[in-house]
Design an enzyme around this catalytic site. Sequence first.
Site, PDB file in Angstrom:
ATOM      1  N   GLU A 168      34.562 -22.596   3.978  1.00 38.20           N
ATOM      2  CA  GLU A 168      34.007 -24.169   3.439  1.00 38.20           C
ATOM      3  C   GLU A 168      33.702 -24.602   4.941  1.00 38.20           C
ATOM      4  O   GLU A 168      32.613 -25.468   4.948  1.00 38.20           O
ATOM      5  CB  GLU A 168      35.063 -24.707   3.251  1.00 38.20           C
ATOM      6  CG  GLU A 168      35.075 -25.927   3.261  1.00 38.20           C
ATOM      7  CD  GLU A 168      36.231 -26.441   2.833  1.00 38.20           C
ATOM      8  OE1 GLU A 168      36.112 -28.256   2.306  1.00 38.20           O
ATOM      9  OE2 GLU A 168      37.824 -26.468   3.505  1.00 38.20           O
ATOM     10  N   ASP A 228      33.528 -37.517   3.741  1.00 35.85           N
ATOM     11  CA  ASP A 228      35.216 -38.007   3.909  1.00 35.85           C
ATOM     12  C   ASP A 228      35.798 -38.846   5.520  1.00 35.85           C
ATOM     13  O   ASP A 228      35.697 -39.747   5.357  1.00 35.85           O
ATOM     14  CB  ASP A 228      35.999 -36.725   3.465  1.00 35.85           C
ATOM     15  CG  ASP A 228      35.398 -36.460   2.108  1.00 35.85           C
ATOM     16  OD1 ASP A 228      34.731 -36.392   1.464  1.00 35.85           O
ATOM     17  OD2 ASP A 228      36.295 -35.242   2.229  1.00 35.85           O
TER      18      ASP A 228
END
Length: 808
Positions: A778, A550
């Site tokens: 996460e 990302d």
Amino acid sequence: MVRHRKIGNAHQKHGNNNDTSSSSGSSESSITKKTFKILSLWKTIVGFTCFMIAVYVGTLGYLETRVNTPFDDEKVVSDSGLSVPERYWGTYRPGVYMGMKSREPRSPVFGLMWYELSAASHKGIRHWCDQNDNLASYGWLRHDGVTFGEQLMVDQPHNITTSFVKTPGGEHGGHWTVRINVTANGNAKVPFMLIWYGALDESLGPAAPHSRLWVEHGAILGHTPQLRNFRVTFVPYKGRLLHTSYSEAYAPGLHLLKEKLYSLLKVERHSTFGRLAVLSPDAELNDEEKDVNFVPFQMLVETPFVLDVVYATEDLPAPPLKGDEYTRVLEQKKSSFDAEFEDKFQLAAKGYSEEDIAIARAAMSNMIGGIGYFYGAGRVRSQYTREPVPYWRAPLYTAVPSRSFFPRGFLWDEGFHGLLIGSWSPEIQMDIAAHWLDLINVEGWIPREQILGAEALARVPKEFVVQSNAAANPPILLMQLARQARRRPELFEPHGPLRPALDRMFPRLQAWYQWFQSSQKGEEPTSYRWRGREDDGMQLNPKTLASGLDDYPRASHPSEAERHVDLRCWLYAAADSMAYLARLLHRDPTRFEVTRDQLADEELLNELHWSPHTQTYADYGLHTDGVRLVRQPPKHPGESPRVVRSVTVPPQLKLVTSAFGYVSLFPMLLKVLRPESDKLGKILQDLDKPDLLWSPYGLRSLSKSSPLYMKRNTEHDPPYWRGQVWVNVNFLALSALRHYAAAAGPHAARAAALHAGLRQNLVRNILSEYKRTGYLWEQYSSEDGKGSGCRPFTGWTALVTLIMAEEY
């Protein structure tokens, strides 16, 4: 003489006339011929132009349709639905706290909702897994992916334990029982609302006459062409059932069931509770075009309370499980599961405590329990389509990264998921991989994010719905298949049970591999570039979503001159995996081996990506570190000020050495470097420096020395891959360190020491955070180890089970 002369003159005159006529005719003929030639040429040009236009339009039409044209070869998924009875029913709705459905495109679905009776709680109805519900903890404690599962949800002051057991048999998927056990703190007697519902998926279309739901004698009855007649009954096992109500209703889609339920609740007076919300008839059914497709049953119970929800078909004579018999079978399955878990992962033998083993079991069970079955069509685009177009309708059997935040399929996540799932059940892992590979198009492209069905679509921001066929995702699914075959070769031998599926996969894997080689190549030989980077002027560093990393810093100004070291290493690993699978399947591995050996050439790698100045591997591109976010005053009255990127130093083509982090490690992570490589030695030397990537909680994604360390990418985007600890890349690091520790070379001892230290740091922190918060996360902070991002994240963070087992 005279006459003769006259005659002669006459002849001469006639001849002259003839000459004149001939000359005139010749001129006219010449003009006609020229005109004809011009007309012919004009017609040829027009015809050719029309032909070229037709070819262009035809080619454009062909190119437009390629993006959503399936790969033309035998499907990998050869058996599905009732032809795989052991996996027909399951908890295949991971986005709800508890739900059951079949692996059928047109399946009825069942699910649980609940809420507190006390108006003071203001918690609302629980249904979808939602971080904003702020449950203290929830997740599967045990789940085998086939026959049973047990889950605990802590919604203070209540503990809600749900479990299910399947009874196989018959021709229509067998029976199953879901048990719901609700207790309050200190076993207090507290009123509590449970709702169990049945619904017909929107893919069924108009319910009647082919599929139906209705209520009869306090049970949900139904019929579909696949299941025939079925019945769901409610059997209280322990505690008091105080009040029941139900409704037969029409809901516009699965994504609106909770909203529909709210509309059905009407307040009535009750002798004990004063005012009570009960389910009422649905006025929408007055519309003759609307049929019953949603049947909720609401039960007011007094805790502690145990309810068995029993699903049964007509064709199976064996009685469904309930009551004491269900208790006995569940305990038996739990005991067998624990024994099988220990047999496969050997954690007790490695000295872990029972508390730590229970977390590892929960991590793996949540990965398995997070497998969903989706059906629908995504939306895709290519450079040849003006607007996004629908992909073909297809099923997808896949694990999801997060039930609360990402309850859908992600391509590169699934590669990591399969590492753990394959260790538990190679059959399930191969079934998942088969479904993914059946989504490949004629170009060899697989959409990286799968948003199938109304329930999945309702939870995705619009900007992430459409998938571009220029965007890749790391090919770890391919690597995972090769790893599985290496670890369990007996399953893939000529007469092995998984050999036929792998044979069917190979043409698709080959097409996918070739798509990478043709679509992601860079300008320089053996260089590669992630597509899809867009500079909108708002981002500090334009994202590279295709890479999976990302907002990890790349070249500040995207250009075609870029080359990405991680992608080059991924394609080395892909070529190596393809060569192995080709040999295993007795196919020609030559072209894969040639590419692998070329990408393994360290001299070529170093020419493209090694910086002699910083002694690190790096991306190359148009880059400057002179960037910052600034607030831009509005250009027009009434406009809000915007935060945009300001460039203070012009970019230059160079290696992006200031971003030292995960990308810099890829030649080691994917084992491209030789064990004796001095570059490997330098990476290992830098690895445990606390001011770079090493932390007490795992390797951070970006060095503290990087200018973008923990910097926001936009006004609204906090740092993501800019310093946090990510378990998937740490897993790759541990795998590589174990590899180099076992190889004969000058760096083996250092690799072994780094492996031991990193593994200890990572495992200790993940287990500690689970005990503190009740969740796997996460990502984790490299400063204090605290979990961050979404929760529960039982996708690749569940790899902690393999790390504890030292199974890479």
